[in-house]
Design an enzyme around this catalytic site. Structure first.
Site, PDB file in Angstrom:
ATOM      1  N   GLU A  90     -16.763  13.487  41.833  1.00 17.55           N
ATOM      2  CA  GLU A  90     -16.026  12.284  41.426  1.00 17.55           C
ATOM      3  C   GLU A  90     -16.950  11.108  41.154  1.00 17.55           C
ATOM      4  O   GLU A  90     -17.941  10.915  41.847  1.00 17.55           O
ATOM      5  CB  GLU A  90     -15.109  11.832  42.574  1.00 17.55           C
ATOM      6  CG  GLU A  90     -14.059  12.792  42.958  1.00 17.55           C
ATOM      7  CD  GLU A  90     -13.241  12.257  44.138  1.00 17.55           C
ATOM      8  OE1 GLU A  90     -12.721  13.081  44.882  1.00 17.55           O
ATOM      9  OE2 GLU A  90     -13.146  11.029  44.320  1.00 17.55           O
ATOM     10  N   CYS A 103     -19.264   3.779  41.071  1.00 15.62           N
ATOM     11  CA  CYS A 103     -19.479   4.404  42.373  1.00 15.62           C
ATOM     12  C   CYS A 103     -19.881   5.862  42.136  1.00 15.62           C
ATOM     13  O   CYS A 103     -19.115   6.621  41.551  1.00 15.62           O
ATOM     14  CB  CYS A 103     -18.183   4.311  43.176  1.00 15.62           C
ATOM     15  SG  CYS A 103     -18.257   5.122  44.765  1.00 15.62           S
ATOM     16  N   CYS A 110     -19.505  17.075  51.791  1.00 14.39           N
ATOM     17  CA  CYS A 110     -20.265  16.244  52.729  1.00 14.39           C
ATOM     18  C   CYS A 110     -20.221  16.893  54.101  1.00 14.39           C
ATOM     19  O   CYS A 110     -19.192  17.432  54.502  1.00 14.39           O
ATOM     20  CB  CYS A 110     -19.641  14.843  52.790  1.00 14.39           C
ATOM     21  SG  CYS A 110     -20.552  13.689  53.845  1.00 14.39           S
ATOM     22  N   CYS A 114     -16.803  12.681  58.975  1.00 11.25           N
ATOM     23  CA  CYS A 114     -16.089  11.514  59.492  1.00 11.25           C
ATOM     24  C   CYS A 114     -14.601  11.875  59.505  1.00 11.25           C
ATOM     25  O   CYS A 114     -14.084  12.413  58.513  1.00 11.25           O
ATOM     26  CB  CYS A 114     -16.343  10.294  58.606  1.00 11.25           C
ATOM     27  SG  CYS A 114     -18.086   9.826  58.559  1.00 11.25           S
ATOM     28  N   CYS A 117     -12.097  10.622  56.662  1.00 13.16           N
ATOM     29  CA  CYS A 117     -12.512  10.676  55.262  1.00 13.16           C
ATOM     30  C   CYS A 117     -12.096  11.980  54.580  1.00 13.16           C
ATOM     31  O   CYS A 117     -12.243  13.060  55.153  1.00 13.16           O
ATOM     32  CB  CYS A 117     -14.038  10.530  55.205  1.00 13.16           C
ATOM     33  SG  CYS A 117     -14.713  10.598  53.543  1.00 13.16           S
ATOM     34  N   CYS A 332     -12.674   7.748  48.628  1.00 17.01           N
ATOM     35  CA  CYS A 332     -13.687   8.781  48.710  1.00 17.01           C
ATOM     36  C   CYS A 332     -13.140  10.206  48.835  1.00 17.01           C
ATOM     37  O   CYS A 332     -12.522  10.556  49.820  1.00 17.01           O
ATOM     38  CB  CYS A 332     -14.453   8.443  49.983  1.00 17.01           C
ATOM     39  SG  CYS A 332     -16.122   8.832  49.899  1.00 17.01           S
TER      40      CYS A 332
HETATM   41  N1  SAH Z   1     -21.677   8.681  53.300  1.00 16.64           N
HETATM   42  C1  SAH Z   1     -21.850   7.317  52.930  1.00 16.64           C
HETATM   43  C2  SAH Z   1     -21.291   6.962  51.559  1.00 16.64           C
HETATM   44  C3  SAH Z   1     -19.991   7.573  51.145  1.00 16.64           C
HETATM   45  S1  SAH Z   1     -18.520   6.950  51.894  1.00 16.64           S
HETATM   46  C4  SAH Z   1     -21.265   6.421  53.993  1.00 16.64           C
HETATM   47  O1  SAH Z   1     -20.707   6.923  54.959  1.00 16.64           O
HETATM   48  O2  SAH Z   1     -21.428   5.202  53.904  1.00 16.64           O
HETATM   49  C5  SAH Z   1     -18.336   5.316  51.278  1.00 16.64           C
HETATM   50  C6  SAH Z   1     -17.491   4.427  52.163  1.00 16.64           C
HETATM   51  O3  SAH Z   1     -16.102   4.768  52.049  1.00 16.64           O
HETATM   52  C7  SAH Z   1     -17.851   4.538  53.619  1.00 16.64           C
HETATM   53  O4  SAH Z   1     -17.882   3.275  54.221  1.00 16.64           O
HETATM   54  C8  SAH Z   1     -16.702   5.372  54.137  1.00 16.64           C
HETATM   55  O5  SAH Z   1     -16.582   5.233  55.519  1.00 16.64           O
HETATM   56  C9  SAH Z   1     -15.538   4.815  53.345  1.00 16.64           C
HETATM   57  N2  SAH Z   1     -14.339   5.645  53.339  1.00 16.64           N
HETATM   58  C10 SAH Z   1     -14.234   6.978  53.444  1.00 16.64           C
HETATM   59  N3  SAH Z   1     -12.945   7.371  53.425  1.00 16.64           N
HETATM   60  C11 SAH Z   1     -12.213   6.256  53.306  1.00 16.64           C
HETATM   61  C12 SAH Z   1     -10.815   6.008  53.226  1.00 16.64           C
HETATM   62  N4  SAH Z   1      -9.932   6.993  53.270  1.00 16.64           N
HETATM   63  N5  SAH Z   1     -10.415   4.721  53.106  1.00 16.64           N
HETATM   64  C13 SAH Z   1     -11.321   3.713  53.035  1.00 16.64           C
HETATM   65  N6  SAH Z   1     -12.636   3.886  53.088  1.00 16.64           N
HETATM   66  C14 SAH Z   1     -13.089   5.144  53.233  1.00 16.64           C
END
Ligand code: SAH
Length: 345
Positions: A90, A103, A110, A114, A117, A332
């Site tokens: 994406e 972005c 990944c 988390c 996510c 994301c």
């Molecule tokens: N792995 C890196 C970059 C990718 S995620 C990182 O963790 O920073 C980019 C951002 O989107 C991160 O801050 C992540 O925590 C956030 N993110 C992931 N899923 C999300 C969601 N469902 N809603 C809002 N932010 C989210």
């Protein structure tokens, strides 16, 4: 054949010479693809016909295949691209008042897992190559070229953990930053990490002007362990040490990203704890309304304003991030996961 988009200029020079070309061809090619936006060797008219034919034996300028292109009411465009081995990634275009921000994704899937996510729903299959990251910007650039616009800002916040694909991410930055190439200023590029401490230190030592964002999401290990397994390897104290090291070496401001999830990390006490943790640091907090992913049970916080005001009262620089593309799964990993049937449509 290798993609021309994977080369830093100096590398292309060396490679060209190794294939019997003149070194200066690298500068001409960079000018054609990144400045003139010509994506075919045949149209590179200041290069001899013999060289053009020979270039095609070694290099390709093949674009990525567009699988889905979704435009949101607010102008956000989300692309799902297919790579040569069939994997899908994406990329999101976010038109802003100050320019067009893109972005980019750095990995197929990944491994950081988390819990909030959508990207983590699909484990990492592989790292993206440098060329595949550069190509995402070029594809959006093609899209914008029809209206004579360009990509002016890049955030490395798509699927994947950029510091788990450190070399390719930094090579990508070097290529789009090239002064005789696409010329996105380092200060217009932001890399976001979940907190890989050794890599944050390595990045600090490079002393670039590229912005660093840290996905913090919690001010203590109890909450952060629950949200981000990486915290068990690199707990909050170690992460903050690395951030201080980065600020010391680069003198640059750090962004802390903080998604607000209902009754998980959004209480007033948690805001006060966050204020205490980062007080005095050259940093600001980006509060992000959580984009609900149906499968994990977390909800968007209803206390965003209270959290924001508490931080402000504590004299912490913070903003609530404007949302993009909520109607088109711009969070994301959401589009890809849906396309693969991992989360509900
Ligand atoms: N792995 C890196 C970059 C990718 S995620 C990182 O963790 O920073 C980019 C951002 O989107 C991160 O801050 C992540 O925590 C956030 N993110 C992931 N899923 C999300 C969601 N469902 N809603 C809002 N932010 C989210």
């Amino acid at each position: 054949m290798t993609s021309i988009f994977g080369y830093r200029k100096e590398e292309l020079q060396l490679d060209l010479v190794a294939h019997g070309f003149k070194k200066y061809l690298a500068e001409q090619i960079f000018d054609w693809i990144y400045v003139k936006k010509i994506y075919s060797f045949d149209e590179m008219t200041n290069i001899s016909k013999t060289d053009r034919n020979k270039l095609q034996e070694y290099y390709t300028i093949e674009p990525l295949k567009i699988v889905v292109e979704q435009k949101s009411k607010d102008g956000t465009v989300k692309f799902l691209f297919q790579l040569s081995d069939g994997y899908k990634i994406e990329t999101v275009l976010m038109p802003q008042s100050y320019g067009n921000s893109v972005c980019v994704t750095t990995q197929v899937g990944c491994n950081m897992a988390c819990t909030f996510c959508a990207s983590g729903l699909l484990k990492k299959n592989r790292n993206l190559s440098t060329a595949e990251i550069v190509q995402q910007v070029m594809m959006v650039n093609r899209y914008l070229a029809t209206t004579n616009e360009r990509v002016s800002h890049v955030v490395v916040m798509g699927i994947g953990e950029p510091f788990d694909n450190f070399d390719n991410t930094l090579r990508f930055v070097n290529i789009i930053n090239d002064l005789k190439g696409y010329q996105i200023g380092a200060r217009h590029i932001t890399i976001s990490t979940c907190g890989l401490v050794p890599k944050i230190k390595q990045f600090a030592e490079l002393k670039t002007q590229v912005n660093l964002a840290i996905s913090l999401h919690a001010p203590n290990n109890t909450i952060r362990n629950q949200l981000m397994p990486i915290n068990k390897a690199y707990p909050v104290e170690k992460l903050m040490d690395a951030v201080r090291y980065y600020i010391e070496l680069t003198n640059r401001r750090v962004t802390f990203e903080y998604i607000l999830i209902e009754n998980v990390n959004d209480s007033r006490e948690t805001a006060l704890e966050l204020a205490k943790l980062i007080r005095g640091l050259n940093a600001y907090v980006n509060l992000i309304p959580y984009n609900t992913v149906a499968e994990n049970g977390y909800q968007r916080s209803t206390k965003i304003n209270q959290f924001f005001e508490t931080l402000q009262q504590q004299k912490i620089n913070c903003i609530v991030r404007r949302e993009f593309g909520h109607d088109i799964d711009a969070a994301c990993g959401q589009l890809r996961a849906k396309n693969e049937g991992i989360i509900r449509k």
